[in-house]
Write a protein that holds these residues in place. Sequence first.
Motif, PDB file in Angstrom:
ATOM      1  N   ASP A  48       0.828  -1.203   0.000  1.00  0.00           N
ATOM      2  CA  ASP A  48       0.000   0.000   0.000  1.00  0.00           C
ATOM      3  C   ASP A  48       0.866   1.259   0.000  1.00  0.00           C
ATOM      4  O   ASP A  48       0.548   2.248  -0.675  1.00  0.00           O
ATOM      5  CB  ASP A  48      -0.923   0.011   1.219  1.00  0.00           C
ATOM      6  N   LEU A  49       1.956   1.239   0.763  1.00  0.00           N
ATOM      7  CA  LEU A  49       2.844   2.403   0.786  1.00  0.00           C
ATOM      8  C   LEU A  49       3.500   2.604  -0.569  1.00  0.00           C
ATOM      9  O   LEU A  49       3.665   3.734  -1.032  1.00  0.00           O
ATOM     10  CB  LEU A  49       3.899   2.234   1.877  1.00  0.00           C
ATOM     11  N   ALA A  50       3.886   1.498  -1.206  1.00  0.00           N
ATOM     12  CA  ALA A  50       4.486   1.617  -2.540  1.00  0.00           C
ATOM     13  C   ALA A  50       3.495   2.221  -3.532  1.00  0.00           C
ATOM     14  O   ALA A  50       3.863   3.041  -4.388  1.00  0.00           O
ATOM     15  CB  ALA A  50       4.951   0.240  -3.016  1.00  0.00           C
ATOM     16  N   THR A  51       2.221   1.832  -3.409  1.00  0.00           N
ATOM     17  CA  THR A  51       1.198   2.394  -4.278  1.00  0.00           C
ATOM     18  C   THR A  51       1.059   3.891  -4.058  1.00  0.00           C
ATOM     19  O   THR A  51       0.982   4.682  -5.009  1.00  0.00           O
ATOM     20  CB  THR A  51      -0.152   1.706  -4.017  1.00  0.00           C
ATOM     21  N   LEU A  52       1.050   4.313  -2.781  1.00  0.00           N
ATOM     22  CA  LEU A  52       0.929   5.736  -2.468  1.00  0.00           C
ATOM     23  C   LEU A  52       2.104   6.530  -3.045  1.00  0.00           C
ATOM     24  O   LEU A  52       1.927   7.589  -3.643  1.00  0.00           O
ATOM     25  CB  LEU A  52       0.854   5.933  -0.947  1.00  0.00           C
ATOM     26  N   LEU A  53       3.304   6.009  -2.857  1.00  0.00           N
ATOM     27  CA  LEU A  53       4.486   6.719  -3.347  1.00  0.00           C
ATOM     28  C   LEU A  53       4.485   6.801  -4.867  1.00  0.00           C
ATOM     29  O   LEU A  53       4.874   7.822  -5.449  1.00  0.00           O
ATOM     30  CB  LEU A  53       5.744   6.008  -2.845  1.00  0.00           C
ATOM     31  N   GLU A  54       4.029   5.723  -5.523  1.00  0.00           N
ATOM     32  CA  GLU A  54       3.985   5.728  -6.986  1.00  0.00           C
ATOM     33  C   GLU A  54       2.978   6.758  -7.491  1.00  0.00           C
ATOM     34  O   GLU A  54       3.262   7.517  -8.426  1.00  0.00           O
ATOM     35  CB  GLU A  54       3.595   4.346  -7.504  1.00  0.00           C
ATOM     36  N   LEU A  55       1.823   6.819  -6.842  1.00  0.00           N
ATOM     37  CA  LEU A  55       0.797   7.763  -7.267  1.00  0.00           C
ATOM     38  C   LEU A  55       1.282   9.208  -7.133  1.00  0.00           C
ATOM     39  O   LEU A  55       1.069  10.039  -8.012  1.00  0.00           O
ATOM     40  CB  LEU A  55      -0.476   7.557  -6.448  1.00  0.00           C
ATOM     41  N   VAL A  56       1.941   9.492  -6.025  1.00  0.00           N
ATOM     42  CA  VAL A  56       2.420  10.854  -5.804  1.00  0.00           C
ATOM     43  C   VAL A  56       3.568  11.181  -6.753  1.00  0.00           C
ATOM     44  O   VAL A  56       3.681  12.306  -7.261  1.00  0.00           O
ATOM     45  CB  VAL A  56       2.857  11.037  -4.334  1.00  0.00           C
ATOM     46  N   ARG A  57       4.421  10.216  -7.027  1.00  0.00           N
ATOM     47  CA  ARG A  57       5.577  10.444  -7.893  1.00  0.00           C
ATOM     48  C   ARG A  57       5.138  10.852  -9.297  1.00  0.00           C
ATOM     49  O   ARG A  57       5.822  11.627  -9.966  1.00  0.00           O
ATOM     50  CB  ARG A  57       6.425   9.177  -7.945  1.00  0.00           C
ATOM     51  N   HIS A  58       3.987  10.386  -9.735  1.00  0.00           N
ATOM     52  CA  HIS A  58       3.505  10.688 -11.085  1.00  0.00           C
ATOM     53  C   HIS A  58       2.495  11.830 -11.091  1.00  0.00           C
ATOM     54  O   HIS A  58       1.825  12.052 -12.102  1.00  0.00           O
ATOM     55  CB  HIS A  58       2.854   9.443 -11.705  1.00  0.00           C
ATOM     56  N   ALA A  59       2.374  12.559  -9.965  1.00  0.00           N
ATOM     57  CA  ALA A  59       1.342  13.597  -9.865  1.00  0.00           C
ATOM     58  C   ALA A  59       1.892  14.990 -10.088  1.00  0.00           C
ATOM     59  O   ALA A  59       1.168  15.962  -9.927  1.00  0.00           O
ATOM     60  CB  ALA A  59       0.676  13.529  -8.491  1.00  0.00           C
ATOM     61  N   GLY A  60       3.163  15.108 -10.470  1.00  0.00           N
ATOM     62  CA  GLY A  60       3.783  16.426 -10.571  1.00  0.00           C
ATOM     63  C   GLY A  60       3.143  17.332 -11.597  1.00  0.00           C
ATOM     64  O   GLY A  60       3.177  18.559 -11.458  1.00  0.00           O
ATOM     65  N   ASP A  61       2.548  16.762 -12.662  1.00  0.00           N
ATOM     66  CA  ASP A  61       1.961  17.582 -13.718  1.00  0.00           C
ATOM     67  C   ASP A  61       0.482  17.879 -13.486  1.00  0.00           C
ATOM     68  O   ASP A  61      -0.150  18.550 -14.305  1.00  0.00           O
ATOM     69  CB  ASP A  61       2.120  16.887 -15.070  1.00  0.00           C
ATOM     70  N   ARG A  62      -0.067  17.361 -12.404  1.00  0.00           N
ATOM     71  CA  ARG A  62      -1.476  17.602 -12.113  1.00  0.00           C
ATOM     72  C   ARG A  62      -1.681  19.024 -11.575  1.00  0.00           C
ATOM     73  O   ARG A  62      -0.747  19.675 -11.109  1.00  0.00           O
ATOM     74  CB  ARG A  62      -1.975  16.596 -11.068  1.00  0.00           C
TER      75      ARG A  62
END
Length: 591
Positions: free
Chosen positions: A55-69
């Motif tokens: 679950d933590l890996a999922t959270l980190l992945e989601l945030v890592r790809h959110a820079g252009d949002r």
Amino acid sequence: MGRPGEGRPRPDDRTPPRDAWHGRPADAPRDSLLAHVRAASARAARAPHPAPGADLATLLELVRHAGDREPATRAVLLREAAAGLLAVRGAGTCPRTGRPAADTDAAERMLDDLVSVVSEHGLTLFAVDAEALLARRALLADDEESALAAATRALTTLDEQAAVDRAPTEREHRGNLQDTYRLVASTLAALGLHENAQPLLTRAQVIAEDDGDLLATARCEHEHVRVLAGWGLRLLRAGRDGLPHLEEAARRAGALHAEPALLGADHRRAQRALVTLARQPAGPDRPDAGIGTARADLEALGPGQPPSACLADHLLVVLARARALVALGRPDEAAAGLDEVRARRPRGEPGLALAVSRELVAVTADHLGGVPGRRALRDYTADLEHELFTLQQARVLSLRTRIAHEQLRREHGEISVQARTDPLTGLPNRRALDDALADHLTTVAGRGSVLAIAMVDVDRFKTINDRVSHARGDEVLRLVAETLRRCLRADDLVARYGGDEFVAVLPGSSPTDARAALERAAAAVAGVPVGDGSRVSLSVGVAGTEHSGLTPGTLLARADRAMYEAKRAGGGAVVLDASTDTPADGLLVGG
């Protein structure tokens, strides 16, 4: 820990299918992305969580790809990720490795990024979330002073600033607002400030009910149950009557438990736990529940330590299971379960963690004794000593805060006095005169009393400045002010009107009495030397009123007109205004 993302219908224990965005978070539709991160954060918050890594890996992945949002979406993603990471850290050490289960550095990065985003883009609602999460982080470090400071900032921001979140719809904005209320409330409850948490939960529940959101309403109600439970246990630990709070929590939990479609099994265990705790209140004199009831409680709570929705729910379930096990004559199992929780060193819910320690002492002392009892008592004493130290630190903080507030109050008072005082003479200035004169005229209108004022001018003052010096002119003004003040009554007001002009306000004096008083004052001023062999003289105009309806400006104009009559006659005289005393046009004072 109350999850900030539980305010609207959204996935609970399931992750949205990744193929909805072809496996790449960066390509996900906004609604799907938010649902995904909320679900992962909710799962990460479960306690005890045997393996939160996925679950933590999922959270980190989601945030890592959110820079252009856009900023609002990034703020939600960062908030959910930080909340999930802090929740895992609060659950304590990993049962297999004995090490903290959460990535400490990642949580810090998420919080720092969240603070930056909300500050840069003015997202004041998410700024409240950031402060609440900073308070949570401080609690995990046993720094209750910093936690209280952050919680205070969160409440202040929530009350004083517009709730800006840039949500695309009004409904989503209301959902975000509800989430914030619940996050701040759960943080306050963790600090033991249950009284302050309840009003926020009420606000959140009103939003949910107005939106017709049954799931959000149920979760707000569940938060209420948690707050009441923690409150009741805290009161009982202090020797106070906390049973009514536990009974109210149990009543509301029972109503929720009767609606199985609203909340999942994680929440329902905590609801049943409250029923058990209310039926078996803490204390050595509590009556044991019947065997059948205790067996039903234990069966409903599940075997071992099944996951609960959050650490607070988990601790409540552990307490309830211990009570049921003791009632069934199995105190050794109860003690083992309580000791296992203590060994994990949960953080973030100090009040409930202390309740677990207290329960362990009660079980071992009453039923086991010996070495386990002494060890439990020693550990509980250490916990109490820590709490006492924390309370002492809180007192120090409170004292510092009170001192700071008192200093600010005094400084504000001094600044207010300075703003209303003439720096040269120390007399009230024009602003203070205007306020005082308005108040006196209101009194005249209300009580039928009389009022007189005098406009006082120093004769040939420009000549004094030019012939002697400006310094001597300032000294003459100070001496005139002092003499006027000394010669009039204590309740008369003498103010500097500007330049070489003064105004005297004589409440309760008729114009004739005022003229006599000013003649005495003018005679005293005539003894003030100028410095070139001459003496100071005054031109004074006196006006009065016995009726309501006069404005301060009208009364001052009358006195000023009389004063100029004195000057035209050569100065050194007191002239009484002969105008008819009728209300002035315009704004009436007291009429």
